[in-house]
Design an enzyme around this catalytic site. Structure first.
Site, PDB file in Angstrom:
ATOM      1  CG  ASN A  22     -10.180 -14.008  21.515  1.00  0.00           C
ATOM      2  OD1 ASN A  22     -10.653 -14.690  22.266  1.00  0.00           O
ATOM      3  ND2 ASN A  22      -9.139 -13.289  21.743  1.00  0.00           N
ATOM      4  NE  ARG A 107      -6.544 -16.399  23.167  1.00  0.00           N
ATOM      5  CZ  ARG A 107      -6.775 -15.755  24.038  1.00  0.00           C
ATOM      6  NH1 ARG A 107      -7.920 -14.774  24.603  1.00  0.00           N
ATOM      7  NH2 ARG A 107      -5.832 -15.665  25.279  1.00  0.00           N
ATOM      8  CG  HIS A 196      -0.813 -14.405  27.224  1.00  0.00           C
ATOM      9  ND1 HIS A 196      -0.258 -13.852  28.349  1.00  0.00           N
ATOM     10  CD2 HIS A 196      -1.697 -14.108  27.227  1.00  0.00           C
ATOM     11  CE1 HIS A 196      -1.008 -13.284  29.051  1.00  0.00           C
ATOM     12  NE2 HIS A 196      -2.312 -13.242  28.297  1.00  0.00           N
ATOM     13  CG  HIS A 224       1.617 -11.054  26.425  1.00  0.00           C
ATOM     14  ND1 HIS A 224       1.277 -10.968  25.194  1.00  0.00           N
ATOM     15  CD2 HIS A 224       0.342 -10.711  27.062  1.00  0.00           C
ATOM     16  CE1 HIS A 224       0.062 -10.842  25.286  1.00  0.00           C
ATOM     17  NE2 HIS A 224      -0.561 -10.533  26.342  1.00  0.00           N
ATOM     18  CG  LEU A 225       4.741  -6.737  30.568  1.00  0.00           C
ATOM     19  CD1 LEU A 225       5.654  -5.728  30.992  1.00  0.00           C
ATOM     20  CD2 LEU A 225       4.735  -8.059  31.485  1.00  0.00           C
ATOM     21  N   GLY A 226      -0.035  -7.355  29.437  1.00  0.00           N
ATOM     22  CA  GLY A 226      -1.231  -6.712  29.067  1.00  0.00           C
ATOM     23  C   GLY A 226      -2.032  -6.762  30.394  1.00  0.00           C
ATOM     24  CG  ASN A 227      -6.295  -6.620  32.483  1.00  0.00           C
ATOM     25  OD1 ASN A 227      -5.885  -5.698  33.297  1.00  0.00           O
ATOM     26  ND2 ASN A 227      -7.720  -6.922  32.684  1.00  0.00           N
ATOM     27  N   GLY A 228      -3.752  -9.225  31.464  1.00  0.00           N
ATOM     28  CA  GLY A 228      -3.204 -10.660  31.562  1.00  0.00           C
ATOM     29  C   GLY A 228      -1.625 -10.465  31.309  1.00  0.00           C
ATOM     30  NE  ARG A 257      -5.995 -14.095  35.386  1.00  0.00           N
ATOM     31  CZ  ARG A 257      -5.851 -13.931  34.060  1.00  0.00           C
ATOM     32  NH1 ARG A 257      -4.648 -13.852  33.686  1.00  0.00           N
ATOM     33  NH2 ARG A 257      -6.779 -14.078  33.122  1.00  0.00           N
ATOM     34  N   GLY A 346      -0.296  -4.345  25.791  1.00  0.00           N
ATOM     35  CA  GLY A 346      -0.788  -2.960  26.298  1.00  0.00           C
ATOM     36  C   GLY A 346       0.185  -2.338  27.073  1.00  0.00           C
ATOM     37  CD  GLU A 349       1.886  -3.651  21.715  1.00  0.00           C
ATOM     38  OE1 GLU A 349       1.225  -3.022  21.096  1.00  0.00           O
ATOM     39  OE2 GLU A 349       1.676  -5.169  21.775  1.00  0.00           O
ATOM     40  CD  GLU A 400      -2.918 -12.628  21.712  1.00  0.00           C
ATOM     41  OE1 GLU A 400      -2.924 -11.277  22.130  1.00  0.00           O
ATOM     42  OE2 GLU A 400      -2.905 -13.531  22.730  1.00  0.00           O
TER      43      GLU A 400
HETATM   44  P1  AMP Z   1      -3.969  -5.554  26.624  1.00  0.00           P
HETATM   45  O1  AMP Z   1      -4.496  -6.940  27.746  1.00  0.00           O
HETATM   46  O2  AMP Z   1      -2.663  -6.115  25.974  1.00  0.00           O
HETATM   47  O3  AMP Z   1      -5.111  -5.184  25.938  1.00  0.00           O
HETATM   48  O4  AMP Z   1      -3.530  -4.357  27.745  1.00  0.00           O
HETATM   49  C1  AMP Z   1      -4.268  -3.633  28.372  1.00  0.00           C
HETATM   50  C2  AMP Z   1      -3.707  -3.032  29.523  1.00  0.00           C
HETATM   51  O5  AMP Z   1      -2.492  -2.291  28.668  1.00  0.00           O
HETATM   52  C3  AMP Z   1      -4.417  -1.650  30.115  1.00  0.00           C
HETATM   53  O6  AMP Z   1      -5.252  -2.294  31.230  1.00  0.00           O
HETATM   54  C4  AMP Z   1      -3.540  -0.806  30.696  1.00  0.00           C
HETATM   55  O7  AMP Z   1      -2.906  -1.241  31.705  1.00  0.00           O
HETATM   56  C5  AMP Z   1      -2.301  -0.839  29.465  1.00  0.00           C
HETATM   57  N1  AMP Z   1      -2.051   0.187  28.455  1.00  0.00           N
HETATM   58  C6  AMP Z   1      -2.855   0.331  27.544  1.00  0.00           C
HETATM   59  N2  AMP Z   1      -2.384   1.667  26.897  1.00  0.00           N
HETATM   60  C7  AMP Z   1      -1.589   2.062  27.540  1.00  0.00           C
HETATM   61  C8  AMP Z   1      -0.744   3.273  27.578  1.00  0.00           C
HETATM   62  N3  AMP Z   1      -0.788   4.222  26.573  1.00  0.00           N
HETATM   63  N4  AMP Z   1       0.294   3.465  28.685  1.00  0.00           N
HETATM   64  C9  AMP Z   1       0.305   2.663  29.866  1.00  0.00           C
HETATM   65  N5  AMP Z   1      -0.250   1.463  29.748  1.00  0.00           N
HETATM   66  C10 AMP Z   1      -1.386   0.944  28.565  1.00  0.00           C
END
Ligand code: AMP
Length: 429
Positions: A22, A107, A196, A224-228, A257, A346, A349, A400
């Site tokens: 990636n 990717r 995604h 899908h709730l990550g940084n993006g 964003r 992130g 989950e 992924e």
């Molecule tokens: P990702 O892009 O899927 O790696 O998600 C990253 C984001 O997940 C981080 O910026 C955090 O906002 C959130 N995150 C990661 N670990 C936790 C946690 N234990 N509790 C709450 N938010 C989390």
């Protein structure tokens, strides 16, 4: 099954390892998987490529231990990054020159409309990925660099592109097309592509499994709730709507964003605030979302501040959750019948407060979260709705890299088991 002559050219070795790459603009993440049992042999990350402070983190996962080794100091470019990763793998007896390596899966963020499936990379495929650079200026160039670097390292191996956009190519035209002048849109390939997709595909399938059904039997909303962050509506295994658009900027509130915004805000910033296009791009992609609203983009830090009574953090959280609710409502309407709402990545989950707040008040849609189930921390797919709920609410950890490895190996394996060479350039039209 792939058989490759050993270096000595004698006994054949079953090639069942896949390297997943990636490649970002200044980073490369890699994982080496053993497709016999789909386990990880090693994972790693090279970040800040090109800077004095480059860093490589490498974790071998064979032999029980998982001790991370670190290298610091300038790694000049992607080629040097992959070379350093290959050295670390070789030190663990997992060298990339091994006949056990079956393929490298990449990717690739943007596959436009042409690539609807994983595709073996040829010169022609690479040219097409290059042609998509104008619609993915931040991502596709880095992906191309990663592919070229890997090709130079193992020119004999099939390299497979797995596209972030592919899962969304099933969206109906009325969902994918923006309501703007058709000629202008078509001339510049302006439409909603979605991103995604590898995660949405994996998570929606896993959710069906969790419900004890086939993907064809269920309608799922994936968050899908990550940084993006992005949402998708998946009907009977096919994506029918997603929140990201021409670029990953559209849709949900994200770490940095803005997500949805009146497009006239950009004219206003240009005409009234005197900002350049590049400045507006940086504002909306890097300085907006949670970080723009409260200065933090990490949900853990935002929750900590809320617990201390910080009002800016609380407002940022509310705006984030409000947007999520709007999408859950909209996608319920798009799907008609919803079997599950699924949280992943992130935030999805790990953040029980986000899940609780996003579902709160949606009882009329059949959605309820059980507080005890929601509080469980686990790396496994799990239900967080009570038994009586009409619609399941679930947490499904995304993977992924595993999905890319599966798709890559399936493509390479299919051709080989049919007794053919891996087709040079499986391109979808
Ligand atoms: P990702 O892009 O899927 O790696 O998600 C990253 C984001 O997940 C981080 O910026 C955090 O906002 C959130 N995150 C990661 N670990 C936790 C946690 N234990 N509790 C709450 N938010 C989390």
């Amino acid at each position: 099954m792939t058989t490759t002559p050993t270096k000595e050219g004698s006994a054949a070795v079953q090639a069942r390892r896949v390297l997943v790459l990636n490649s970002g603009s200044s980073s490369v993440k890699y994982q080496l998987l053993d497709m016999n049992d789909r386990s990880r042999l090693a994972i790693g990350l090279v970040e800040r490529i090109g800077e004095e402070t480059s860093r490589l983190l490498h974790t071998p996962l064979t032999g029980g231990g998982a001790e991370t080794r670190e290298r610091n100091g300038r790694i000049a470019d992607h080629a040097a990054a992959l070379k350093a990763a290959a050295e670390e793998l070789a030190a663990d007896g997992l060298g990339l020159d091994s006949p056990e390596l079956a393929a490298i899966g990449h990717r690739v963020v943007h596959g436009g409309l042409r690539f609807t499936r994983p595709t073996v990379i040829t010169d022609e495929v690479l040219t097409e990925i290059e042609r998509l650079v104008p619609v993915a200026p931040l991502h596709n160039p880095a992906n191309i660099t990663g592919i070229r670097t890997a090709q130079a390292l193992r020119p004999d191996l099939p390299q497979v592109a797995v596209f972030d956009t592919a899962f969304h190519t099933t969206m109906p035209e009325y969902a994918a097309r923006y309501a703007i002048d058709v000629e202008t849109a078509d001339a510049h390939r302006i439409r909603r592509y979605g991103f995604h997709g590898t995660s949405h595909a994996y998570v929606s399938r896993k959710a069906a499994e969790l419900l004890g059904r086939t993907p064809e039997e269920v309608n799922v909303i994936v968050l899908h709730l990550g940084n993006g962050a992005s949402a998708s509506a998946v009907a009977a295994g096919r994506c029918v709507e997603t929140s990201m658009g021409l670029t990953p900027l559209e849709g949900l509130v994200m770490g940095t964003r803005s997500g949805d915004i009146d497009p006239a805000v950009t004219f206003h910033l240009k005409r009234v605030a005197g900002m350049s296009t590049d400045e507006i791009d940086v504002l909306l992609n890097k300085k907006s979302g949670l970080v723009g609203l409260c200065g933090d983009n990490d949900m853990r830090e935002i929750r900590r501040r809320i617990d201390e009574g910080d009002e800016r953090a609380a407002l940022a959280f509310d705006i984030y959750v409000h947007r999520l609710k709007k999408y859950i409502g909209a996608y319920s309407a798009v799907l008609g019948r919803v079997d599950a709402v699924v949280f992943t990545a992130g935030v999805g989950e790990n953040s029980a407060p986000v899940r609780e707040a996003a579902i709160a008040g949606l009882e009329e849609l059949g959605l309820v979260v059980d507080a005890d189930l929601n509080a469980v921390r686990s790396g496994e797919p799990r239900l967080i709705s009570p038994n009586y709920a009409r619609v399941a609410v679930a947490v499904v950890p995304t993977d992924e890299e595993l999905e890319i490895a599966d798709q890559t190996f399936a493509l390479v394996g299919r051709a080989e088991s049919a007794g053919q060479e891996v087709p040079a350039g499986q391109v979808d039209n």
